[in-house]
Design a protein around this motif. Structure first.
Motif, PDB file in Angstrom:
ATOM      1  N   TYR A 144       4.079  82.747  22.170  1.00 12.99           N
ATOM      2  CA  TYR A 144       4.783  81.466  22.067  1.00 12.99           C
ATOM      3  C   TYR A 144       4.661  80.888  20.672  1.00 12.99           C
ATOM      4  CZ  TYR A 144       4.701  82.247  26.976  1.00 12.99           C
ATOM      5  OH  TYR A 144       4.850  82.834  28.186  1.00 12.99           O
ATOM      6  N   ASP A 145       5.745  80.207  20.267  1.00  9.92           N
ATOM      7  CA  ASP A 145       5.762  79.602  18.938  1.00  9.92           C
ATOM      8  C   ASP A 145       4.756  78.477  18.838  1.00  9.92           C
ATOM      9  OD1 ASP A 145       7.800  81.294  18.291  1.00  9.92           O
ATOM     10  OD2 ASP A 145       9.368  79.878  18.885  1.00  9.92           O
ATOM     11  N   ARG A 146       4.647  77.731  19.917  1.00  9.33           N
ATOM     12  CA  ARG A 146       3.833  76.535  19.824  1.00  9.33           C
ATOM     13  C   ARG A 146       3.060  76.313  21.110  1.00  9.33           C
ATOM     14  NH1 ARG A 146       4.118  71.212  17.961  1.00  9.33           N
ATOM     15  NH2 ARG A 146       5.972  70.498  19.037  1.00  9.33           N
TER      16      ARG A 146
ATOM     17  N   GLU B 272      14.289  68.845  19.516  1.00  9.10           N
ATOM     18  CA  GLU B 272      15.170  69.178  20.629  1.00  9.10           C
ATOM     19  C   GLU B 272      15.372  70.690  20.685  1.00  9.10           C
ATOM     20  OE1 GLU B 272      18.874  67.040  20.662  1.00  9.10           O
ATOM     21  OE2 GLU B 272      19.413  67.834  22.634  1.00  9.10           O
ATOM     22  N   GLY B 273      15.319  71.236  21.881  1.00  8.89           N
ATOM     23  CA  GLY B 273      15.534  72.666  22.062  1.00  8.89           C
ATOM     24  C   GLY B 273      14.257  73.497  22.018  1.00  8.89           C
ATOM     25  N   GLU B 274      13.169  72.882  21.602  1.00  2.10           N
ATOM     26  CA  GLU B 274      11.901  73.614  21.529  1.00  2.10           C
ATOM     27  C   GLU B 274      11.343  73.897  22.920  1.00  2.10           C
ATOM     28  OE1 GLU B 274       8.907  72.905  17.782  1.00  2.10           O
ATOM     29  OE2 GLU B 274       9.172  71.287  19.197  1.00  2.10           O
TER      30      GLU B 274
ATOM     31  N   ILE C 279       5.390  75.684  30.471  1.00  2.00           N
ATOM     32  CA  ILE C 279       6.342  75.500  29.369  1.00  2.00           C
ATOM     33  C   ILE C 279       7.217  74.284  29.671  1.00  2.00           C
ATOM     34  CG2 ILE C 279       8.348  76.501  28.203  1.00  2.00           C
ATOM     35  CD1 ILE C 279       7.043  79.265  28.780  1.00  2.00           C
ATOM     36  N   VAL C 280       7.355  73.425  28.675  1.00  2.00           N
ATOM     37  CA  VAL C 280       8.271  72.291  28.799  1.00  2.00           C
ATOM     38  C   VAL C 280       9.399  72.491  27.792  1.00  2.00           C
ATOM     39  CG1 VAL C 280       8.566  69.795  28.633  1.00  2.00           C
ATOM     40  CG2 VAL C 280       6.432  70.739  29.547  1.00  2.00           C
TER      41      VAL C 280
ATOM     42  N   PRO D  58      15.951  64.114  24.426  1.00  2.00           N
ATOM     43  CA  PRO D  58      15.402  63.413  23.258  1.00  2.00           C
ATOM     44  C   PRO D  58      15.048  61.953  23.536  1.00  2.00           C
ATOM     45  CG  PRO D  58      17.317  64.693  22.623  1.00  2.00           C
ATOM     46  CD  PRO D  58      17.250  64.744  24.117  1.00  2.00           C
ATOM     47  N   GLY D  59      13.983  61.510  22.913  1.00  4.08           N
ATOM     48  CA  GLY D  59      13.515  60.142  23.063  1.00  4.08           C
ATOM     49  C   GLY D  59      12.050  60.048  22.683  1.00  4.08           C
TER      50      GLY D  59
END
Ligand SMILES: [Cu+2]
Length: 489
Positions: free
Chosen positions: A168-170, A247-249, A303-304, A309-310
């Motif tokens: 995973y990236d993060r 967004e999109g992550e 995973i989320v 966005p917010g």
């Protein structure tokens, strides 16, 4: 806030970024198994912890920080760790969820030597299994709310698998923990979130009649513990760094409930959680849920997908606990404003949704039946807990169950109390095979919540010989009888 443990001002905060420190600053231990510096050093000491600006508590920590440093270990690659105890009382450091020996596991009941006051011990072991584990103190606290897991002695461990490291990236590690404990009579914890909800009449009758008899004799309800402050990664909601996302992550959350006594929940408005591992172990297939529930010592990796966005509050479902700090801000890039909380639609936590509908492929060699009972306020005002009628005590640490190496056992746990018990088996993992009447397989854990008046079956293979501690992970429960030892050679 309580007076005694609180210091004013932020200047006293000790912030340690790493966990390595020079070997030379401490005397050599003759029992050291390896020469040269250790891979890691953990120092147990009473230190200040800043939970929020101007809210600093004094508690016992690892390396002056809460949570203790994240240890990233490699599966099967031997690691040496020097543990210094700079406090005035004996300590135990437990490697929760790992298949280690009794000399290293960190439970006096299994024979692990204590870390003496102002002493040092070097330990070495081969980490495993892979995934999210943790380390924490494993001493009896009893009525002392500065001791045991009421302190800040907990930290995450991530064991990289032999193959496929870093998928995973993060990754974000979230350690949930309360501070400033205080005794109360009766609790307000949510006890109605497990599914299936089926209870067993016989267990309910037994538990209720025992409680009724105690209250009829004029006994008050046994002590519970409440808290003054609630934190994620040691910071109260709004006081720490937000989780910054784009967004999109796809963000992989590793959530650890390091509470001494409380069951925790977590939700993020407008988002869902795709659970991929429980207690560090991959589940048969990813499952998307609206929120998480974790008993003490349980871990969830999920995973989320950041698609809403917010500025949001990732927080506990309990309004009171969240308002007292149990949450962390999730901040999308380019967004500003006040963090928002929206209570999600009610949902239940069903372990079987993460597993296979069919039962386990291999039948157990033996079924061990256990009944958990509570004697209200029977131990100097504390509830006394028993397994099959026996309350564990430090004076009589006889193994309750003798096992045979290589055999597969089923623990049939029958909870004759209305409390939820996060049950933990040391040095082994187990597979959930039946939850409140529902057959399942494929979910491998080392802690599982046994619901009030419910039955739950777990299977495990006796493949790590020696004394093995079995207990409820709720500190008040384990300290007042809710433990037993298995033994096999
Ligand atoms: Cu318990």
């Amino acid at each position: 806030m309580r007076g005694a443990g609180v210091l004013a001002g932020g200047a006293l905060l000790t912030h340690t970024s790493g966990c390595k420190r020079p070997e030379a600053s401490h005397p050599k231990d003759s029992a050291a198994q390896d020469a040269g510096p250790a891979d890691y050093t953990l120092t147990i000491a009473v230190t200040p912890v800043e939970l929020a600006p101007n809210r600093i508590v004094s508690t016992t920590t690892y390396n002056g920080q809460f949570p203790g440093p994240l240890l990233r270990l490699q599966e099967g690659k031997r690691v040496t760790i020097d543990v210094y105890n700079e406090t005035d009382r004996p300590e135990q450091l437990h490697w929760h969820g790992q298949f280690v020996s009794t000399s290293v596991d960190g439970a006096a009941e299994e024979g692990t030597p204590f870390l003496p006051p102002h002493g040092k011990r070097r330990i070495a072991f081969e980490p495993g299994p892979s995934g999210l584990r943790f380390y924490h103190t494993h001493v009896r606290a009893g009525a002392d709310l500065s001791a045991g897991q009421y302190s800040g002695l907990a930290g995450p461990v991530y064991i990289e698998p032999k193959q496929n490291p870093g998928r995973y990236d993060r990754e974000i590690f979230l350690t949930l923990k309360e501070f400033e404990p205080a005794f109360s009579r009766g609790g307000d914890m949510d006890m109605d979130f497990l599914s299936p909800a089926a209870t067993v009449k016989e267990l309910k009758d037994r538990g209720e009649s025992s409680m009724k008899a105690s209250l009829a004799k004029g006994a008050p309800h046994g002590f519970e513990v409440g808290y003054g402050s609630f934190t994620i990664n040691g910071r109260m909601l709004g006081s720490g760094e937000p989780v910054r996302v784009k967004e999109g992550e796809r963000v992989l959350l590793h959530v650890l409930n390091a509470s001494a006594t409380e069951i925790r929940s977590l939700a993020l408005p407008g988002h869902s959680f795709t659970v991929i591992a429980m207690d560090g172990n991959p589940i048969p297939k990813p499952v998307t849920v609206p929120g998480l529930w974790l008993g003490t010592a349980e871990r969830v990796s999920a995973i989320v997908e950041m698609n809403h966005p917010g500025i949001w509050i990732l927080g506990d479902l309990s309004n009171d606990d969240r308002q007292h700090g149990m949450g962390i801000v999730v901040e999308y890039a380019g967004r500003t404003g006040k963090p928002l909380w929206i209570t999600p639609k009610p949902f239940r936590w069903d372990y079987t949704q993460f597993g296979n509908a069919a039962g386990p492929a291999i039948a157990p060699d033996q079924v061990i039946e256990m009944v958990f009972t509570k004697d209200n306020a029977a131990a100097a005002g504390f509830n006394r807990w028993s397994i099959n009628g026996v309350a564990f005590s430090e004076d009589a640490m006889h193994p309750m169950f003798r096992l045979q190496r290589g055999k597969r056992y089923r623990l049939r746990m029958r909870n004759a109390s209305d409390d939820i018990h996060p049950i933990h088996l040391h040095r082994h993992s187990f597979e959930l095979t039946r939850v409140a009447g529902q057959t399942t397989s494929g979910v491998i854990k080392d802690v599982v919540m046994a619901g009030g008046y419910q039955e739950i079956d777990v299977d495990f293979l006796a493949d790590n010989p020696g004394l093995t501690l079995f207990h409820c992970h709720q500190q008040l429960h384990m300290d007042f009888g809710f433990m037993a030892l298995f033994e096999y050679v």
